[in-house]
Design a protein around this motif. Structure first.
Motif, mmCIF file in Angstrom:
data_model
loop_
_atom_site.group_PDB
_atom_site.id
_atom_site.type_symbol
_atom_site.label_atom_id
_atom_site.label_comp_id
_atom_site.label_asym_id
_atom_site.label_seq_id
_atom_site.Cartn_x
_atom_site.Cartn_y
_atom_site.Cartn_z
ATOM 1 N N LYS A 77 0.866 -1.200 -0.206
ATOM 2 C CA LYS A 77 0.044 0.009 0.004
ATOM 3 C C LYS A 77 0.980 1.310 0.135
ATOM 4 C CE LYS A 77 -3.491 2.404 2.690
ATOM 5 N NZ LYS A 77 -4.565 2.115 3.926
ATOM 6 N N GLN A 78 0.579 2.053 -1.025
ATOM 7 C CA GLN A 78 1.294 3.459 -1.304
ATOM 8 C C GLN A 78 2.745 3.249 -1.076
ATOM 9 O OE1 GLN A 78 -0.498 6.241 1.351
ATOM 10 N NE2 GLN A 78 -2.557 6.118 1.031
ATOM 11 N N HIS A 94 -5.946 0.948 -7.254
ATOM 12 C CA HIS A 94 -6.358 0.245 -5.929
ATOM 13 C C HIS A 94 -5.180 -0.337 -5.510
ATOM 14 C CE1 HIS A 94 -10.318 1.130 -6.263
ATOM 15 N NE2 HIS A 94 -10.647 0.812 -7.608
ATOM 16 N N SER A 116 -3.074 2.528 -3.937
ATOM 17 C CA SER A 116 -3.825 3.411 -2.696
ATOM 18 C C SER A 116 -4.351 2.298 -1.635
ATOM 19 C CB SER A 116 -4.908 4.016 -3.234
ATOM 20 O OG SER A 116 -5.957 3.169 -3.880
ATOM 21 N N GLU A 117 -4.808 1.195 -2.003
ATOM 22 C CA GLU A 117 -5.142 0.146 -0.800
ATOM 23 C C GLU A 117 -4.205 -1.048 -0.722
ATOM 24 O OE1 GLU A 117 -9.306 -0.303 -2.347
ATOM 25 O OE2 GLU A 117 -8.737 1.991 -3.110
ATOM 26 N N LEU A 134 -4.423 -3.645 -2.668
ATOM 27 C CA LEU A 134 -5.464 -4.711 -3.174
ATOM 28 C C LEU A 134 -4.928 -5.651 -4.202
ATOM 29 C CD1 LEU A 134 -8.866 -3.157 -3.323
ATOM 30 C CD2 LEU A 134 -7.718 -4.181 -1.399
ATOM 31 N N GLY A 146 -16.597 -2.438 -4.846
ATOM 32 C CA GLY A 146 -15.681 -2.293 -3.881
ATOM 33 C C GLY A 146 -16.155 -2.958 -2.593
ATOM 34 N N LYS A 147 -17.621 -3.303 -2.521
ATOM 35 C CA LYS A 147 -18.084 -3.598 -1.421
ATOM 36 C C LYS A 147 -19.373 -4.557 -1.903
ATOM 37 C CE LYS A 147 -20.634 0.361 -0.065
ATOM 38 N NZ LYS A 147 -20.761 1.403 0.947
ATOM 39 N N GLN A 173 -6.372 9.641 -9.931
ATOM 40 C CA GLN A 173 -7.382 9.661 -8.505
ATOM 41 C C GLN A 173 -8.281 10.851 -8.423
ATOM 42 O OE1 GLN A 173 -4.324 8.369 -5.992
ATOM 43 N NE2 GLN A 173 -5.698 6.910 -5.073
#
Length: 354
Positions: free
Chosen positions: A9-10, A42, A45-46, A48, A278-279, A340
């Motif tokens: 992440k990042q 993603h 940033s996350e 994933l 995303g969910k 983004q």
């Protein structure tokens, strides 16, 4: 060579790394262009989809060279490679597939039973194996697709995301004369709308909350644009088409757009889900049953690249408008961040030669 490697992440680092000789069934390419995908955003940033545990096919864990939308020129070939030669200009199909499981044997290698890692790492190079955000890359020869001489490398890097959209068009069964709506005007939504027109849809609606993205839709020839923050999309479409559209393409991946798709699709029509969500979302299954809605999904693509290369080559002027910025490998992180926040950017291309 210089490469953009993601550790988590990042955490993307531009590093000097060694590249091995290509394996017997691989070719080595000098990367010309690599596009930044929503999944790259993603991943950064996350964190994933990354292989924190060894991927079963590649044996890789982070750090991974990112990038799965890329093109280049062959500089070396493995000893068992005969169909691809040094000097060939290619687009890379970045799928990871074992080639021998039940799904691979059926030609559905995008659903390979052995490619997804135990932690859910994705079945693509650039995700679970080293990809194209580098000066050179090794890829399986069977996934190296030759480009026409008159087609630029930048358009070659657009073949991968366009293939995602093409797979949705194919799965939907769209036939000439139908009317469709596309939820979301990001890169996949825009490509889907373009391909729907090419496939013969007589009317294509596209909906997005960004006026900048809708302006881009008009630029590529999609006239019927709707902004749900200003327009009642359901009401507007039913004013034009009391029965609704034949096919709704869900390319946004949120509850609100999925709900809209169910409301604007005609009875016995089809909802084609091309986005990842995303969910979890809710579905009124009784409503879907009573309306006779068919709901199809896609994951990546299979056996699409040769056709998509021909489509892009025959419509170069339109697809060229999808490329909004070109940056150097050193500017990879800045390029990801810009996507983004800056909706005027559609497809940002990285060139390791800049």
């Amino acid at each position: 060579m210089k490469a953009a490697r993601i550790y988590g992440k990042q955490d993307i680092r531009i590093e000097d790394v060694e590249i091995p000789e290509p394996k017997d069934d691989q070719v080595q390419i000098k990367v010309k262009f690599v596009g930044i995908c929503g999944s790259d955003i993603h991943m950064y940033s996350e964190g994933l989809s990354l292989p924190y545990e060894k991927n079963p096919l590649t044996g890789k864990t982070v750090p991974i060279i990112e990038g799965h939308e890329f093109s280049g020129q062959v500089v070396k070939v493995g000893q068992d490679v005969h169909e691809v030669q040094v000097g060939d200009r290619i687009a890379v199909e970045p799928i990871l597939a074992c080639g021998h499981c039940r799904n691979c044997m059926k030609g559905l290698y995008n659903y390979c039973l052995h490619a997804v890692g135990p932690d859910g790492s994705g079945n693509f190079i650039g995700v679970s194996g080293d990809g194209g955000m580098a000066e050179y890359a090794n890829v399986e020869a069977k996934f190296a697709h030759k480009l026409p001489d008159e087609m630029g490398f930048d358009l070659g890097a657009l073949v991968e995301p366009t293939s995602v959209a093409y797979e949705g068009i194919k799965r939907s069964g769209l036939i000439e004369g139908q009317i469709v709506a596309v939820m979301g005007a990001g890169p996949i939504g825009l490509c889907t709308a373009i391909l729907a027109k090419i496939a013969g849809a007589t009317k294509v609606y596209i909906s997005d909350v960004s006026d900048v993205r809708l302006a881009k839709a008009k630029e590529v020839g999609i006239e019927n644009t709707l902004n749900p923050t200003k327009d009642d999309v359901v009401e507007k479409i039913h004013e034009d088409l009391p029965d609704g559209v034949d096919i709704a393409f869900e390319c946004a991946g949120v509850q609100a757009t999925f709900d809209t798709a169910t409301q604007i699709t005609t009875a016995t029509g089809l909802i084609q889900v091309d986005a990842l969500f995303g969910k979890s979302i809710e579905l009124d299954i009784n409503d879907a049953i009573m309306k006779g809605h068919n709901i199809h999904t896609t994951l990546g693509y299979e056996n699409a690249f040769p056709t998509v290369i021909n489509i892009i080559n025959s419509n170069q002027e339109i697809f060229q408008k999808m490329i909004t910025k070109k940056i150097s490998l050193d500017d990879t992180v800045e390029g990801i961040k810009s996507l983004q926040s800056d909706k005027s950017q559609v497809k940002v291309m990285i060139s390791p030669e800049m």
